[in-house]
Design an enzyme around this catalytic site. Structure first.
Site: not given
Ligand code: LLP
Length: 450
Positions: A309, A311-312, A348, A352, A379-380, A408
């Protein structure tokens, strides 16, 4: 019939660099397109993505997994623009979704619902019904209460819901506490010791069909060790479950981290600081090759179809947020570079304390630098992109790129301070197009009543 993406022109994989943003003739390009042109056409703040980088990452991961039976389910939450989903759907990707809205997007982009896994700790009745109607591949179940609820909803529709329980392996992914999910104190998943007993209950539920096991330990993980440790920890459990149920898959989740610092400094130009140069050589990403090489042996031993899975990893380095310098404000203590993007466009750093490399779109002609705060108009005091950072000198009107903003970024944007959402553009070779219009003032009040 799947509609073909207008962007889908076969092209050879790029030579491996983490992205395809480079200076040509003194101007920052994305693939073959000068970013200045894109900003002139669509205005700023503007997200720009490289289709080539996304496809390159996807194909590298897919081919590194080689003969292991696998399905890459792109985590839609990282970047859910339909054009991006379509690029990946056309490659044969599956999708990891966390809401009915994400399922709707995947379908709108021509994605296959039967390659979708539905995660998240708080699925609603409507979302479960929608996912059942679309026959998703699996519900990744995060609690006993949710399991019982899915069973009930599926009974109402007279179907069996395919499920995988999300196991919480309690490993430390060594990442920011907001994006760490695999520790026992997190709200995610079911404790390892309790999982087999809940599978037993699931097996007795008339409207539940056990299909797999899932885990996800966190995000922005830059070392393969926690992944391997987590897989090893769940292996005995999976072997035990395999003997009892017809398991089809094991999902290792996402979480592979990317490079945020100095991704550009390995290029040409004598204006990079020494610190940037050092970072560029020491701050290396967990490469796709190393990640797959580390997780393959324990996965082979498990012997199930593998779901991933990411994403990033697929989209993070593929995008930048272009913003223009509005004013330079020199105070007694600091120099502020005030840009037209704000924390509502890219949250971000505020949320974070994350680092995004900032580079001028016009390549600096000399070594002049200054220590500045790069801030937005919101304004923050938390509305900043960099604090006390040594950067090439910037002037009013200059265009700058906030790097590695493809994941993200836009998806977490908001209308805070009544700022319209930014536009998004996609570059493909020598061409570019708008994939999301900038919001208008009218959009801001649409749906409101007095
Ligand atoms: N699978 C599940 C169950 C997840 O909760 C997530 C991300 C992914 C896959 C994908 O993760 P990745 O491969 O993208 O690391 N907004 C935060 C990141 C939050 C991730 C939430 N879950 C940021 O900007 O760093």
């Amino acid at each position: 019939m799947t509609r073909k993406s207008p962007f889908l022109v076969p092209q050879p994989p790029l030579p491996f660099r983490v992205h395809s943003f480079r200076y040509h003739d003194g101007s920052l390009h994305c693939e073959g397109v000068a970013l200045e042109r894109v900003a002139e056409k669509y205005g700023t703040p503007l997200y720009v993505y490289s289709a080539g980088t996304i496809l390159d990452h996807y194909r590298r991961l897919d081919s590194a997994l080689g003969e292991i039976d696998h399905l890459i389910c792109y985590a839609v939450k990282a970047n859910s623009n339909r054009a991006i989903l379509r690029l990946l759907a056309d490659e044969g990707a599956g999708f990891d979704i966390v809401s009915g809205g994400e399922l709707f997007r995947v379908l709108a982009a021509g994605g296959d619902p039967q390659k979708c896994t539905f995660a998240g700790v708080g699925k609603s009745q409507e979302e479960i019904e929608y996912a059942l109607e679309q026959r998703v591949l699996s519900f990744n179940v995060e609690s006993e209460a949710e399991l019982a609820y899915i069973d009930r909803v599926a009974r109402g529709k007279d179907v069996r819901a395919p499920i995988a329980l999300r196991v919480n392996p309690d490993v430390d992914a060594g990442t920011h506490r907001y994006v760490s999910t695999g520790r026992s104190e997190n709200k995610f998943g079911i404790a390892l010791e309790r999982v087999s007993e809940i599978y037993e209950r699931a097996a007795a539920m008339p409207n539940i069909a056990i299909h797999g096991v899932q885990m996800h330990i966190g995000s922005q993980i830059t070392d393969a060790t926690p992944f391997v440790e987590a897989i090893r920890k769940v292996t005995p459990l999976i072997q035990h479950l395999k003997e009892r149920y017809a398991l089809e898959f094991f999902s290792v989740g996402g979480g592979v981290g990317i490079v945020y610092e100095s991704s550009m400094a390995s290029g040409s130009g004598d204006w990079w600081s020494e610190k940037d140069r050092v970072r560029a050589t020491t701050n290396l990403p967990l490469t796709i090759h190393d990640y797959v090489a580390a997780i393959s042996p324990p996965l082979r031993a498990i012997g199930l179809r593998v779901l991933l899975e990411p994403g990033r990893l697929l989209v993070g380095n593929a995008g930048v947020l272009l913003t223009r310098v509005r004013y330079i404000k020199q105070t007694e203590h600091k120099k502020f570079v005030i840009v037209d993007a704000g924390m509502n466009d890219l949250i971000r750093p505020a949320l974070y304390q994350s680092y995004h490399e900032i580079v001028p779109v016009r390549e600096p002609s000399g070594p002049a630098r200054a220590c500045v705060d790069v801030v937005g108009p919101v304004c923050e005091s938390g509305d900043f992109f960099a604090q006390d950072r040594d950067l090439p000198e910037m002037n009013e009107g200059d265009l700058v790129a906030l790097m590695s903003a493809g994941a993200y970024g836009f998806v977490m944007a908001s209308n805070y301070n009544s700022r319209p959402l930014p536009a998004e553009a996609l570059v493909r070779g020598e061409t570019f197009s708008l994939i999301r219009e900038r919001q208008t003032m009218e959009d801001l009040v649409r749906g409101e009543c007095e």
